[in-house]
Design a protein around this motif. Sequence first.
Motif, PDB file in Angstrom:
ATOM      1  N   SER A   6       0.819  -1.213   0.000  1.00 52.47           N
ATOM      2  CA  SER A   6       0.000   0.000   0.000  1.00 52.47           C
ATOM      3  C   SER A   6       0.854   1.265   0.000  1.00 52.47           C
ATOM      4  CB  SER A   6      -0.946  -0.001   1.206  1.00 52.47           C
ATOM      5  OG  SER A   6      -0.214  -0.011   2.417  1.00 52.47           O
ATOM      6  N   VAL A   7       2.015   1.204   0.614  1.00 54.30           N
ATOM      7  CA  VAL A   7       2.894   2.375   0.616  1.00 54.30           C
ATOM      8  C   VAL A   7       3.370   2.670  -0.801  1.00 54.30           C
ATOM      9  CG1 VAL A   7       5.081   3.313   1.458  1.00 54.30           C
ATOM     10  CG2 VAL A   7       3.615   1.963   2.993  1.00 54.30           C
ATOM     11  N   THR A   8       3.766   1.625  -1.523  1.00 55.13           N
ATOM     12  CA  THR A   8       4.186   1.795  -2.917  1.00 55.13           C
ATOM     13  C   THR A   8       3.028   2.309  -3.763  1.00 55.13           C
ATOM     14  OG1 THR A   8       5.833   0.033  -2.729  1.00 55.13           O
ATOM     15  CG2 THR A   8       5.109   0.622  -4.946  1.00 55.13           C
ATOM     16  N   LEU A   9       1.855   1.752  -3.548  1.00 50.53           N
ATOM     17  CA  LEU A   9       0.676   2.173  -4.303  1.00 50.53           C
ATOM     18  C   LEU A   9       0.405   3.659  -4.078  1.00 50.53           C
ATOM     19  CD1 LEU A   9      -1.579   1.193  -6.163  1.00 50.53           C
ATOM     20  CD2 LEU A   9      -2.922   0.657  -4.125  1.00 50.53           C
ATOM     21  N   ASP A  10       0.524   4.103  -2.855  1.00 50.38           N
ATOM     22  CA  ASP A  10       0.306   5.522  -2.559  1.00 50.38           C
ATOM     23  C   ASP A  10       1.326   6.405  -3.278  1.00 50.38           C
ATOM     24  OD1 ASP A  10      -1.845   4.937  -0.956  1.00 50.38           O
ATOM     25  OD2 ASP A  10      -0.707   5.028   0.926  1.00 50.38           O
ATOM     26  N   ARG A  11       2.542   5.912  -3.455  1.00 47.76           N
ATOM     27  CA  ARG A  11       3.563   6.685  -4.174  1.00 47.76           C
ATOM     28  C   ARG A  11       3.170   6.865  -5.645  1.00 47.76           C
ATOM     29  NH1 ARG A  11       9.261   4.001  -3.244  1.00 47.76           N
ATOM     30  NH2 ARG A  11       9.957   5.898  -4.358  1.00 47.76           N
ATOM     31  N   PHE A  12       2.605   5.825  -6.228  1.00 45.74           N
ATOM     32  CA  PHE A  12       2.132   5.947  -7.612  1.00 45.74           C
ATOM     33  C   PHE A  12       0.966   6.940  -7.695  1.00 45.74           C
ATOM     34  CE2 PHE A  12       4.190   1.749  -8.282  1.00 45.74           C
ATOM     35  CZ  PHE A  12       4.885   2.035  -9.451  1.00 45.74           C
ATOM     36  N   VAL A  13       0.019   6.827  -6.786  1.00 44.52           N
ATOM     37  CA  VAL A  13      -1.148   7.710  -6.795  1.00 44.52           C
ATOM     38  C   VAL A  13      -0.726   9.162  -6.632  1.00 44.52           C
ATOM     39  CG1 VAL A  13      -3.247   8.337  -5.537  1.00 44.52           C
ATOM     40  CG2 VAL A  13      -2.729   5.922  -5.977  1.00 44.52           C
ATOM     41  N   GLU A  14       0.261   9.400  -5.813  1.00 50.77           N
ATOM     42  CA  GLU A  14       0.734  10.761  -5.566  1.00 50.77           C
ATOM     43  C   GLU A  14       1.229  11.434  -6.845  1.00 50.77           C
ATOM     44  OE1 GLU A  14       3.933  13.115  -2.639  1.00 50.77           O
ATOM     45  OE2 GLU A  14       3.832  10.928  -2.681  1.00 50.77           O
ATOM     46  N   ILE A  15       1.772  10.661  -7.767  1.00 48.39           N
ATOM     47  CA  ILE A  15       2.331  11.237  -9.010  1.00 48.39           C
ATOM     48  C   ILE A  15       1.241  11.895  -9.843  1.00 48.39           C
ATOM     49  CG2 ILE A  15       3.438  10.686 -11.215  1.00 48.39           C
ATOM     50  CD1 ILE A  15       4.988   8.471  -9.727  1.00 48.39           C
ATOM     51  N   VAL A  16       0.084  11.248  -9.971  1.00 47.93           N
ATOM     52  CA  VAL A  16      -0.987  11.778 -10.827  1.00 47.93           C
ATOM     53  C   VAL A  16      -2.052  12.511 -10.027  1.00 47.93           C
ATOM     54  CG1 VAL A  16      -0.629  10.006 -12.584  1.00 47.93           C
ATOM     55  CG2 VAL A  16      -2.304   9.614 -10.761  1.00 47.93           C
ATOM     56  N   ASP A  41     -11.221 -11.238 -16.798  1.00 48.11           N
ATOM     57  CA  ASP A  41     -11.060 -11.609 -15.394  1.00 48.11           C
ATOM     58  C   ASP A  41      -9.825 -10.974 -14.767  1.00 48.11           C
ATOM     59  OD1 ASP A  41      -9.229 -13.006 -16.864  1.00 48.11           O
ATOM     60  OD2 ASP A  41      -9.580 -14.954 -15.919  1.00 48.11           O
ATOM     61  N   GLY A  42      -9.217 -10.008 -15.455  1.00 49.00           N
ATOM     62  CA  GLY A  42      -8.046  -9.344 -14.903  1.00 49.00           C
ATOM     63  C   GLY A  42      -8.403  -8.382 -13.786  1.00 49.00           C
ATOM     64  N   THR A  43      -7.418  -8.067 -12.967  1.00 54.17           N
ATOM     65  CA  THR A  43      -7.625  -7.123 -11.864  1.00 54.17           C
ATOM     66  C   THR A  43      -6.434  -6.173 -11.789  1.00 54.17           C
ATOM     67  OG1 THR A  43      -6.587  -8.613 -10.260  1.00 54.17           O
ATOM     68  CG2 THR A  43      -8.977  -8.769 -10.521  1.00 54.17           C
ATOM     69  N   THR A  44      -6.647  -5.021 -11.195  1.00 51.92           N
ATOM     70  CA  THR A  44      -5.581  -4.053 -10.988  1.00 51.92           C
ATOM     71  C   THR A  44      -5.866  -3.268  -9.711  1.00 51.92           C
ATOM     72  OG1 THR A  44      -4.331  -2.211 -11.961  1.00 51.92           O
ATOM     73  CG2 THR A  44      -6.694  -2.246 -12.371  1.00 51.92           C
ATOM     74  N   PRO A  45      -4.847  -2.878  -8.983  1.00 58.82           N
ATOM     75  CA  PRO A  45      -5.088  -2.068  -7.784  1.00 58.82           C
ATOM     76  C   PRO A  45      -5.429  -0.631  -8.112  1.00 58.82           C
ATOM     77  CG  PRO A  45      -2.749  -2.416  -8.071  1.00 58.82           C
ATOM     78  CD  PRO A  45      -3.425  -3.264  -9.098  1.00 58.82           C
ATOM     79  N   LYS A  61       9.739   5.265 -13.857  1.00 59.56           N
ATOM     80  CA  LYS A  61      10.946   5.216 -13.021  1.00 59.56           C
ATOM     81  C   LYS A  61      10.653   4.514 -11.696  1.00 59.56           C
ATOM     82  CE  LYS A  61      14.566   8.136 -11.026  1.00 59.56           C
ATOM     83  NZ  LYS A  61      15.084   9.523 -10.865  1.00 59.56           N
ATOM     84  N   LEU A  62       9.518   4.871 -11.092  1.00 64.16           N
ATOM     85  CA  LEU A  62       9.130   4.238  -9.833  1.00 64.16           C
ATOM     86  C   LEU A  62       8.809   2.757 -10.048  1.00 64.16           C
ATOM     87  CD1 LEU A  62       8.424   4.384  -6.829  1.00 64.16           C
ATOM     88  CD2 LEU A  62       6.131   5.195  -7.479  1.00 64.16           C
ATOM     89  N   ALA A  63       8.195   2.433 -11.168  1.00 65.53           N
ATOM     90  CA  ALA A  63       7.850   1.042 -11.460  1.00 65.53           C
ATOM     91  C   ALA A  63       9.100   0.179 -11.579  1.00 65.53           C
ATOM     92  CB  ALA A  63       7.032   0.964 -12.744  1.00 65.53           C
ATOM     93  N   THR A  64      10.143   0.709 -12.243  1.00 66.15           N
ATOM     94  CA  THR A  64      11.396  -0.037 -12.340  1.00 66.15           C
ATOM     95  C   THR A  64      12.043  -0.188 -10.962  1.00 66.15           C
ATOM     96  OG1 THR A  64      11.822   0.565 -14.643  1.00 66.15           O
ATOM     97  CG2 THR A  64      13.730   0.023 -13.302  1.00 66.15           C
ATOM     98  N   GLU A  65      12.001   0.880 -10.203  1.00 71.17           N
ATOM     99  CA  GLU A  65      12.592   0.858  -8.865  1.00 71.17           C
ATOM    100  C   GLU A  65      11.920  -0.172  -7.967  1.00 71.17           C
ATOM    101  OE1 GLU A  65      12.190   3.701  -4.967  1.00 71.17           O
ATOM    102  OE2 GLU A  65      12.557   4.706  -6.889  1.00 71.17           O
ATOM    103  N   ARG A  90      -1.450  -7.433  -9.397  1.00 67.30           N
ATOM    104  CA  ARG A  90      -0.188  -6.737  -9.161  1.00 67.30           C
ATOM    105  C   ARG A  90       0.288  -5.968 -10.392  1.00 67.30           C
ATOM    106  NH1 ARG A  90       2.124  -7.675  -4.611  1.00 67.30           N
ATOM    107  NH2 ARG A  90       4.147  -6.978  -5.416  1.00 67.30           N
ATOM    108  N   GLN A  91      -0.586  -5.785 -11.355  1.00 65.09           N
ATOM    109  CA  GLN A  91      -0.243  -5.024 -12.552  1.00 65.09           C
ATOM    110  C   GLN A  91      -1.056  -3.728 -12.578  1.00 65.09           C
ATOM    111  OE1 GLN A  91      -0.768  -7.596 -15.973  1.00 65.09           O
ATOM    112  NE2 GLN A  91       1.080  -8.751 -15.501  1.00 65.09           N
TER     113      GLN A  91
END
Length: 472
Positions: A6-16, A41-45, A61-65, A90-91
């Motif tokens: 969830s911490v990583t997810l929040d970092r992605f959300v913060e960008i946009v 049947d796919g899912t994404t957070p 950049k964050l995704a690679t990191e 997880r995609q």
Amino acid sequence: MDGFDSVTLDRFVEIVGPNHALRDPVDVMPFLTEPRGLWSDGTTPVVLRPGTVDEVSRILKLATETRTAIVPQSGNTGLVGGQTPDRSGRQIVLSLSRLNRIREIDTLSNTVTAEAGVILETLQQTADGADRLFPLSLGSQGSCQVGGNLSSNAGGTGVLAYGNMRELCLGVEVVLPTGEVLDDLRKLKKDNTGYDLKNLFVGAEGTLGVITAAVLKLFPKPKGQEVAWVGVESPSAALNLFTLATDRAGTGLTAFELVADIAMDFSARHIPGVVRPIEGWPWYVLVEISSGRSAEDARDLIEHILSDGLEAGCAGDAVIAASLAQASVFWRLRESLSESQRPEGASIKHDISVPVASIPAFIEEAGRAVATVSADARVVCFGHMGDGNLHYNVSQPAGADPATFLKLYRPMNKAVHDIVRAYGGSISAEHGIGRLKREELLDTAPPLAIDLMRRVKAAFDPAGIMNPGKVI
């Protein structure tokens, strides 16, 4: 999402920003279901919707990191499952729809610079407003977007005269998985300074990087354009008419579409407002002639082609559109052929190409092969005969159970694709590989070709974050 940091997810959300990060299942659902419903049947957070190239850069950049898989998506009209996430949760889906500016139209250079989220029809209309033609034409042009067109190397009805998307692209702006931005937005028609990097990304289906903008070719609008439906006895007769039309019109022959009678029947039966221009023939062709000189020149040329075809025995009844409105109706019939198969039940589709001269023999052999898999299946064949690309679709037997018929997907594909390969053809002419044809590509392509593709993938995307599970 279970298992996602969830911490990583929040970092992605913060960008946009939270307003452009979709997490509610109702909002996310349209990004998970592709047109054929084969992968629903796919899912994404989260669906991230960046509004700038810089935001795309920071996301990758964050995704690679963090080793986070990214699935780029434009209009979500792809037909091989290349634009939707898997079931892992997880995609992250990266939607390019907010990058929708046309940055420049240059009528002296005959180019347009458009961002990835520009809808194809909007691009066509903008070019038309500048008295220019952008010739890519697809049935999904009201919703498909430039980024997807480039990533799948889209073709359509204009390839015969103008080429596919790769040939229409002069330069690209691409964000690499590292976050680096390759600015190659050049308008040059001649450039021999090293490797042609743009063509690694065009047709790569988002597995090497994210195309955010491109410089595309424009053309002068034709002064005259004529469209006709023509009845023919067979694909061999259609090939003879194509040869005649090419000899007479040269580059003025801008479309030559082959359509089986059953495909015409489906459209007339199921698509409101569609009527058959002519009847009574087992096969039909739609011919378009364009002239840069005058409307009279285009009319004279198509009349001479049809007259010569009738005399040569390769053309039968023909109807020439009497107005632009009727020409649009003719094209509406052609563009409705795929859509009209759905009410007839399940369909096993093949987007193939063979050398133009081999089309009649291929159709004959493929028909026999289909019958060995399903004796009563209905072959619905149509496509871009002028460039060798056929949509060789097989509809279920009338009244059959759709689920039972779809269990024949793999054996039917193999039966048809074996013949395609025997003629030196391709199992994917314009739709791409995605998930649908990935295993077949890996099983049948030359091992060295697969190895080279994997080396390219590893060089550009060593972390393996770009659209994993697609193409290779």
